[in-house]
Motif scaffolding. Sequence first.
Motif, mmCIF file in Angstrom:
data_model
loop_
_atom_site.group_PDB
_atom_site.id
_atom_site.type_symbol
_atom_site.label_atom_id
_atom_site.label_comp_id
_atom_site.label_asym_id
_atom_site.label_seq_id
_atom_site.Cartn_x
_atom_site.Cartn_y
_atom_site.Cartn_z
ATOM 1 N N ASP A 114 38.773 41.702 34.173
ATOM 2 C CA ASP A 114 39.534 41.527 32.905
ATOM 3 C C ASP A 114 41.020 41.606 33.359
ATOM 4 O O ASP A 114 41.829 42.190 32.532
ATOM 5 N N LEU A 115 41.437 40.929 34.518
ATOM 6 C CA LEU A 115 42.745 40.811 34.738
ATOM 7 C C LEU A 115 43.439 39.727 34.175
ATOM 8 O O LEU A 115 42.871 38.518 34.072
ATOM 9 N N ASP A 116 44.602 40.095 33.649
ATOM 10 C CA ASP A 116 45.224 39.074 32.888
ATOM 11 C C ASP A 116 46.781 38.528 33.848
ATOM 12 O O ASP A 116 47.477 39.354 34.021
ATOM 13 N N PRO A 117 46.695 37.258 34.341
ATOM 14 C CA PRO A 117 47.750 36.903 35.190
ATOM 15 C C PRO A 117 49.002 36.948 34.457
ATOM 16 O O PRO A 117 50.146 37.028 35.097
ATOM 17 N N ALA A 118 49.277 36.686 33.286
ATOM 18 C CA ALA A 118 50.497 36.457 32.377
ATOM 19 C C ALA A 118 51.208 38.027 32.183
ATOM 20 O O ALA A 118 52.307 37.905 32.371
ATOM 21 N N THR A 119 50.492 39.129 32.274
ATOM 22 C CA THR A 119 51.069 40.283 32.143
ATOM 23 C C THR A 119 50.991 41.392 33.151
ATOM 24 O O THR A 119 51.604 42.449 33.187
ATOM 25 N N GLN A 120 49.840 41.248 34.152
ATOM 26 C CA GLN A 120 49.561 42.470 35.056
ATOM 27 C C GLN A 120 49.690 42.401 36.432
ATOM 28 O O GLN A 120 49.264 43.001 37.191
ATOM 29 N N VAL A 121 50.540 41.306 36.833
ATOM 30 C CA VAL A 121 50.624 41.205 38.229
ATOM 31 C C VAL A 121 51.315 42.009 39.047
ATOM 32 O O VAL A 121 50.627 42.785 39.984
ATOM 33 N N ASP A 122 52.407 42.787 38.447
ATOM 34 C CA ASP A 122 52.755 43.827 39.060
ATOM 35 C C ASP A 122 52.022 45.162 39.161
ATOM 36 O O ASP A 122 51.981 45.812 40.033
ATOM 37 N N GLU A 123 51.159 45.277 37.940
ATOM 38 C CA GLU A 123 50.243 46.378 37.829
ATOM 39 C C GLU A 123 49.298 46.363 38.997
ATOM 40 O O GLU A 123 48.742 47.344 39.523
ATOM 41 N N ILE A 124 48.466 45.078 39.145
ATOM 42 C CA ILE A 124 47.618 44.893 40.308
ATOM 43 C C ILE A 124 48.199 45.293 41.549
ATOM 44 O O ILE A 124 47.687 45.775 42.304
ATOM 45 N N LEU A 125 49.489 44.732 41.861
ATOM 46 C CA LEU A 125 50.099 44.971 43.154
ATOM 47 C C LEU A 125 50.186 46.618 43.344
ATOM 48 O O LEU A 125 50.213 46.814 44.346
ATOM 49 N N ARG A 170 43.066 26.716 36.322
ATOM 50 C CA ARG A 170 42.251 27.835 35.727
ATOM 51 C C ARG A 170 43.190 29.135 35.746
ATOM 52 O O ARG A 170 43.895 29.367 36.706
ATOM 53 N N PRO A 171 42.568 29.978 34.984
ATOM 54 C CA PRO A 171 43.612 31.541 34.948
ATOM 55 C C PRO A 171 43.531 32.205 36.453
ATOM 56 O O PRO A 171 44.428 32.469 36.847
ATOM 57 N N GLY A 172 42.148 31.802 37.087
ATOM 58 C CA GLY A 172 42.031 32.320 38.505
ATOM 59 C C GLY A 172 43.093 31.865 39.533
ATOM 60 O O GLY A 172 43.409 32.551 40.144
ATOM 61 N N ALA A 173 43.473 30.542 39.261
ATOM 62 C CA ALA A 173 44.088 29.973 40.232
ATOM 63 C C ALA A 173 45.576 30.280 39.978
ATOM 64 O O ALA A 173 46.495 30.363 40.794
ATOM 65 N N ILE A 174 45.950 30.574 38.671
ATOM 66 C CA ILE A 174 47.120 31.068 38.117
ATOM 67 C C ILE A 174 47.323 32.292 38.938
ATOM 68 O O ILE A 174 48.491 32.772 39.357
ATOM 69 N N LEU A 175 46.464 33.193 38.834
ATOM 70 C CA LEU A 175 46.538 34.794 39.040
ATOM 71 C C LEU A 175 46.815 34.550 40.490
ATOM 72 O O LEU A 175 47.828 35.419 41.036
ATOM 73 N N LEU A 176 46.157 33.786 41.442
ATOM 74 C CA LEU A 176 46.161 33.746 42.896
ATOM 75 C C LEU A 176 47.797 33.380 43.230
ATOM 76 O O LEU A 176 48.645 33.870 43.949
ATOM 77 N N ARG A 177 48.279 32.260 42.357
ATOM 78 C CA ARG A 177 49.636 31.869 42.583
ATOM 79 C C ARG A 177 50.682 32.773 42.453
ATOM 80 O O ARG A 177 51.654 32.991 42.995
ATOM 81 N N MET A 178 50.328 33.656 41.207
ATOM 82 C CA MET A 178 51.407 34.675 40.485
ATOM 83 C C MET A 178 51.300 35.874 41.732
ATOM 84 O O MET A 178 52.403 36.387 41.927
ATOM 85 N N LEU A 179 50.216 36.199 42.182
ATOM 86 C CA LEU A 179 50.041 37.244 43.381
ATOM 87 C C LEU A 179 50.975 36.846 44.507
ATOM 88 O O LEU A 179 51.427 37.604 45.155
ATOM 89 N N GLU A 180 50.874 35.403 44.737
ATOM 90 C CA GLU A 180 51.407 34.884 46.012
ATOM 91 C C GLU A 180 52.768 35.319 45.925
ATOM 92 O O GLU A 180 53.412 35.650 46.849
ATOM 93 N N ASP A 181 53.344 34.586 44.819
ATOM 94 C CA ASP A 181 54.649 34.807 44.566
ATOM 95 C C ASP A 181 55.322 36.296 44.606
ATOM 96 O O ASP A 181 56.310 36.349 45.008
#
Lengths: 138, 138
Positions: free
Chosen positions: B84-95, B28-39
């Motif tokens: 409304d967070l997009d794991p594909a494009t916004q991980v750096d902006e989130i951090l 799921r996108p939420g799980a993808i977001l978690l993994r990408m934030l971890e990375d």
Amino acid sequence: MTAAPVDVVVHVCTTCRPADGPDAADERPGAILLRMLEDALAARAAAGAPLPVRLAPVACLSVCKRPCTVAATAPDRWTYVWGDLDPATQVDEILDGLARYAASADGIVPWRERPRIFKTGVVARIPPLPGLAPAAAE
Amino acid sequence: MTAAPVDVVVHVCTTCRPADGPDAADERPGAILLRMLEDALAARAAAGAPLPVRLAPVACLSVCKRPCTVAATAPDRWTYVWGDLDPATQVDEILDGLARYAASADGIVPWRERPRIFKTGVVARIPPLPGLAPAAAE
């Protein structure tokens, strides 16, 4: 005056105003909600059925599109934010829901025990710190 | 391993799925977001710029209509919920936004310093306990 045990803090957004109308009233709906919750809590206490709830006015909970809004929180419990609340008709239902929240162990009230407005109006919920519980679904 | 100072807990909803589409993906996108934030957090730490952020997966933040969703919180700080967070494009902006949150005194980042997605995506904010600050506007 001896303070009763108080476990639950309920933040009430006092600046909530109609989402789709003019802001012409002297008293905003959020401030009206706070006042009516205060009165209803006092009435319950006077009737011998006090709730372990402390109201805390707050200038903005950033849920401006779903007035009126409150947030219930306490240490070691999930925080819940509810919107779409109507001070004219739902104060007793709000207090009934808060009583359920206060009586719960962790802030999570079984679905069938929640008042309707706490089912339809949920905006968000946040786990208690330290948030170390493993995810229940992955 | 010596633990670095950790101030901010970021709850990441791992069950967030597309609001307007089928749920056919294995992850799921939420799980993808978690993994990408971890990375991304690990990459920043490896680059000598660690963030004082601890990720905490959570099964549901009840913001199901605005995936993906995270909530940042810490003692004595306002809690913020963003959607409304997009794991594909916004991980750096989130951090980047979380770094601002972590650097703030009370969790409130000046408006002009917030990344765009933390302006448009705010779902709610909740004051720190005990929530005794007087309302700023009534």
